[in-house]
Design a protein around this motif. Sequence first.
Motif, PDB file in Angstrom:
ATOM      1  N   THR A 155     -10.048   9.519 -18.487  1.00  0.00           N
ATOM      2  CA  THR A 155     -11.124  10.191 -17.755  1.00  0.00           C
ATOM      3  C   THR A 155     -11.044  11.698 -17.964  1.00  0.00           C
ATOM      4  O   THR A 155     -12.067  12.373 -18.167  1.00  0.00           O
ATOM      5  CB  THR A 155     -11.026   9.862 -16.253  1.00  0.00           C
ATOM      6  OG1 THR A 155     -11.103   8.450 -16.078  1.00  0.00           O
ATOM      7  CG2 THR A 155     -12.132  10.537 -15.462  1.00  0.00           C
ATOM      8  N   ILE A 156      -9.833  12.227 -17.940  1.00  0.00           N
ATOM      9  CA  ILE A 156      -9.625  13.664 -18.159  1.00  0.00           C
ATOM     10  C   ILE A 156     -10.006  14.042 -19.579  1.00  0.00           C
ATOM     11  O   ILE A 156     -10.714  15.032 -19.810  1.00  0.00           O
ATOM     12  CB  ILE A 156      -8.153  14.016 -17.877  1.00  0.00           C
ATOM     13  CG1 ILE A 156      -7.812  13.737 -16.416  1.00  0.00           C
ATOM     14  CG2 ILE A 156      -7.851  15.465 -18.245  1.00  0.00           C
ATOM     15  CD1 ILE A 156      -6.328  13.715 -16.116  1.00  0.00           C
ATOM     16  N   VAL A 157      -9.553  13.260 -20.543  1.00  0.00           N
ATOM     17  CA  VAL A 157      -9.799  13.581 -21.946  1.00  0.00           C
ATOM     18  C   VAL A 157     -11.277  13.466 -22.280  1.00  0.00           C
ATOM     19  O   VAL A 157     -11.860  14.362 -22.918  1.00  0.00           O
ATOM     20  CB  VAL A 157      -8.951  12.681 -22.861  1.00  0.00           C
ATOM     21  CG1 VAL A 157      -9.348  12.876 -24.326  1.00  0.00           C
ATOM     22  CG2 VAL A 157      -7.466  12.978 -22.673  1.00  0.00           C
ATOM     23  N   ARG A 158     -11.926  12.389 -21.866  1.00  0.00           N
ATOM     24  CA  ARG A 158     -13.343  12.208 -22.196  1.00  0.00           C
ATOM     25  C   ARG A 158     -14.223  13.300 -21.589  1.00  0.00           C
ATOM     26  O   ARG A 158     -15.224  13.703 -22.188  1.00  0.00           O
ATOM     27  CB  ARG A 158     -13.812  10.837 -21.721  1.00  0.00           C
ATOM     28  CG  ARG A 158     -13.297   9.680 -22.577  1.00  0.00           C
ATOM     29  CD  ARG A 158     -14.005   8.382 -22.220  1.00  0.00           C
ATOM     30  NE  ARG A 158     -13.620   7.297 -23.113  1.00  0.00           N
ATOM     31  CZ  ARG A 158     -12.759   6.330 -22.804  1.00  0.00           C
ATOM     32  NH1 ARG A 158     -12.202   6.311 -21.601  1.00  0.00           N
ATOM     33  NH2 ARG A 158     -12.473   5.377 -23.679  1.00  0.00           N
ATOM     34  N   ALA A 159     -13.854  13.783 -20.397  1.00  0.00           N
ATOM     35  CA  ALA A 159     -14.641  14.844 -19.771  1.00  0.00           C
ATOM     36  C   ALA A 159     -14.533  16.155 -20.538  1.00  0.00           C
ATOM     37  O   ALA A 159     -15.474  16.954 -20.558  1.00  0.00           O
ATOM     38  CB  ALA A 159     -14.186  15.047 -18.326  1.00  0.00           C
ATOM     39  N   ALA A 160     -13.391  16.371 -21.185  1.00  0.00           N
ATOM     40  CA  ALA A 160     -13.142  17.642 -21.874  1.00  0.00           C
ATOM     41  C   ALA A 160     -13.418  17.580 -23.364  1.00  0.00           C
ATOM     42  O   ALA A 160     -13.655  18.624 -23.989  1.00  0.00           O
ATOM     43  CB  ALA A 160     -11.688  18.069 -21.652  1.00  0.00           C
ATOM     44  N   VAL A 161     -13.384  16.369 -23.936  1.00  0.00           N
ATOM     45  CA  VAL A 161     -13.489  16.214 -25.391  1.00  0.00           C
ATOM     46  C   VAL A 161     -14.607  15.205 -25.685  1.00  0.00           C
ATOM     47  O   VAL A 161     -14.346  13.997 -25.803  1.00  0.00           O
ATOM     48  CB  VAL A 161     -12.163  15.746 -26.005  1.00  0.00           C
ATOM     49  CG1 VAL A 161     -12.243  15.745 -27.534  1.00  0.00           C
ATOM     50  CG2 VAL A 161     -10.994  16.608 -25.533  1.00  0.00           C
ATOM     51  N   PRO A 162     -15.842  15.655 -25.788  1.00  0.00           N
ATOM     52  CA  PRO A 162     -16.942  14.723 -26.049  1.00  0.00           C
ATOM     53  C   PRO A 162     -16.706  13.913 -27.331  1.00  0.00           C
ATOM     54  O   PRO A 162     -16.298  14.454 -28.355  1.00  0.00           O
ATOM     55  CB  PRO A 162     -18.160  15.652 -26.193  1.00  0.00           C
ATOM     56  CG  PRO A 162     -17.788  16.877 -25.410  1.00  0.00           C
ATOM     57  CD  PRO A 162     -16.309  17.044 -25.602  1.00  0.00           C
ATOM     58  N   GLY A 163     -16.959  12.621 -27.227  1.00  0.00           N
ATOM     59  CA  GLY A 163     -16.800  11.757 -28.386  1.00  0.00           C
ATOM     60  C   GLY A 163     -15.398  11.256 -28.632  1.00  0.00           C
ATOM     61  O   GLY A 163     -15.175  10.503 -29.589  1.00  0.00           O
ATOM     62  N   ALA A 164     -14.436  11.652 -27.804  1.00  0.00           N
ATOM     63  CA  ALA A 164     -13.062  11.211 -28.010  1.00  0.00           C
ATOM     64  C   ALA A 164     -12.965   9.693 -27.927  1.00  0.00           C
ATOM     65  O   ALA A 164     -13.544   9.069 -27.035  1.00  0.00           O
ATOM     66  CB  ALA A 164     -12.149  11.851 -26.972  1.00  0.00           C
ATOM     67  N   ARG A 165     -12.234   9.111 -28.865  1.00  0.00           N
ATOM     68  CA  ARG A 165     -11.974   7.668 -28.862  1.00  0.00           C
ATOM     69  C   ARG A 165     -10.651   7.426 -28.135  1.00  0.00           C
ATOM     70  O   ARG A 165      -9.587   7.763 -28.646  1.00  0.00           O
ATOM     71  CB  ARG A 165     -11.890   7.128 -30.291  1.00  0.00           C
ATOM     72  CG  ARG A 165     -13.196   7.209 -31.060  1.00  0.00           C
ATOM     73  CD  ARG A 165     -13.059   6.541 -32.423  1.00  0.00           C
ATOM     74  NE  ARG A 165     -12.084   7.215 -33.269  1.00  0.00           N
ATOM     75  CZ  ARG A 165     -11.099   6.611 -33.931  1.00  0.00           C
ATOM     76  NH1 ARG A 165     -10.925   5.304 -33.824  1.00  0.00           N
ATOM     77  NH2 ARG A 165     -10.291   7.311 -34.697  1.00  0.00           N
ATOM     78  N   CYS A 166     -10.715   6.876 -26.954  1.00  0.00           N
ATOM     79  CA  CYS A 166      -9.534   6.712 -26.115  1.00  0.00           C
ATOM     80  C   CYS A 166      -9.213   5.238 -25.900  1.00  0.00           C
ATOM     81  O   CYS A 166     -10.125   4.434 -25.666  1.00  0.00           O
ATOM     82  CB  CYS A 166      -9.725   7.373 -24.749  1.00  0.00           C
ATOM     83  SG  CYS A 166     -10.046   9.150 -24.819  1.00  0.00           S
ATOM     84  N   VAL A 167      -7.939   4.898 -25.960  1.00  0.00           N
ATOM     85  CA  VAL A 167      -7.467   3.593 -25.526  1.00  0.00           C
ATOM     86  C   VAL A 167      -6.386   3.838 -24.481  1.00  0.00           C
ATOM     87  O   VAL A 167      -5.586   4.763 -24.601  1.00  0.00           O
ATOM     88  CB  VAL A 167      -6.932   2.733 -26.691  1.00  0.00           C
ATOM     89  CG1 VAL A 167      -8.064   2.312 -27.601  1.00  0.00           C
ATOM     90  CG2 VAL A 167      -5.855   3.473 -27.486  1.00  0.00           C
ATOM     91  N   THR A 168      -6.393   3.019 -23.437  1.00  0.00           N
ATOM     92  CA  THR A 168      -5.475   3.242 -22.326  1.00  0.00           C
ATOM     93  C   THR A 168      -4.747   1.956 -21.968  1.00  0.00           C
ATOM     94  O   THR A 168      -5.186   0.854 -22.295  1.00  0.00           O
ATOM     95  CB  THR A 168      -6.218   3.738 -21.077  1.00  0.00           C
ATOM     96  OG1 THR A 168      -7.134   2.720 -20.649  1.00  0.00           O
ATOM     97  CG2 THR A 168      -6.973   5.019 -21.357  1.00  0.00           C
TER      98      THR A 168
END
Length: 329
Positions: A155-168
């Motif tokens: 949630t933190i990364v996506r808010a700051a880095v548009p388009g980030a591909r995240c897996v959690t």
Amino acid sequence: MARNRYYQGPPSDHFDGTRFFNPGQPPTDRGLRDLIRWRLAGETARWPRSVPVTKARPAARVAGLRVTMVGHATLLIQAAGINILTDPIWSPRASPFRFAGPQRVTEPGIAFDDLPPIDVVLLSHCHYDHCDVATLRRLQAAHAPLMAMPLGNDTIVRAAVPGARCVTGDWWDRLTLGEGIATTLTPAYHWANRWPSDVRMALWSGHHLATPAGTIWFVGDTGYGDGTIFGEVRARLGAPDLALIPIGAYAPRWFMAAQHVDPAEAVRICATVEARRALGIHWGTFQLTDEPREEPAAALAEAVAAQGWAADRFVAAVPGSVYEASARP
């Protein structure tokens, strides 16, 4: 009850529905009174303003297993043709502010523009010295890597880095990162926050990487606690070929012991998991605590000698230095 702004999920043995915690371990929360007591003690060592670094220029791809120290908890792991960064920070401060906060004492051991193609970023938790969104934005623009992290950090990364591909994932979850490569998120005795209002609302972890070239355990930030989790890592995931273990930011112990190991405890972790080789990280780049800059490296060497190990089994990683490793036969 406060609402968790990063993660909504069912309670577990380390999540109470709002905040994550370290089950059965000493609390990591510290109040204003503790902070004032620490600062008024006046025992903080004076660090040099800067320490010279000989920067590395890594190859584009490596068939085996090679690790280059960038600084603090940032390392370039090159394994079986895959390039991975851990907790990347190229910013001059570990802080939410450009004008305040801990400054770099060592330049990054790899210039940002000299990075090879970055396929994967591993994040251990959201503290500013580990989750630097300015660096993540640069990596997204230049490399668009897959980013793997524990619960809530996305949630933190996506808010700051548009388009980030995240897996959690949660502790012990296995995340596939590419062909033949995966990370298992390992427990740690730590905590996380971005602001005073979100303490322990995102999870913290290590990463146990399985690659065709060998296994690497990036421990993340952790205290030693009762040591239970380290035995569990060995039992569940096996002995790593290479362990990346924090050795700094541990003084004063009354304040830091629940969240950061000291060098002697780092050696105990290495022995427990039976790592073939280890690198000491999380020291000498940002002054976060009281100990002198060179003390962690010296104390690590003493603890390794006391264990009767060869001096090169567990060394303090230096920015710009390159460490070759290999899988067990």
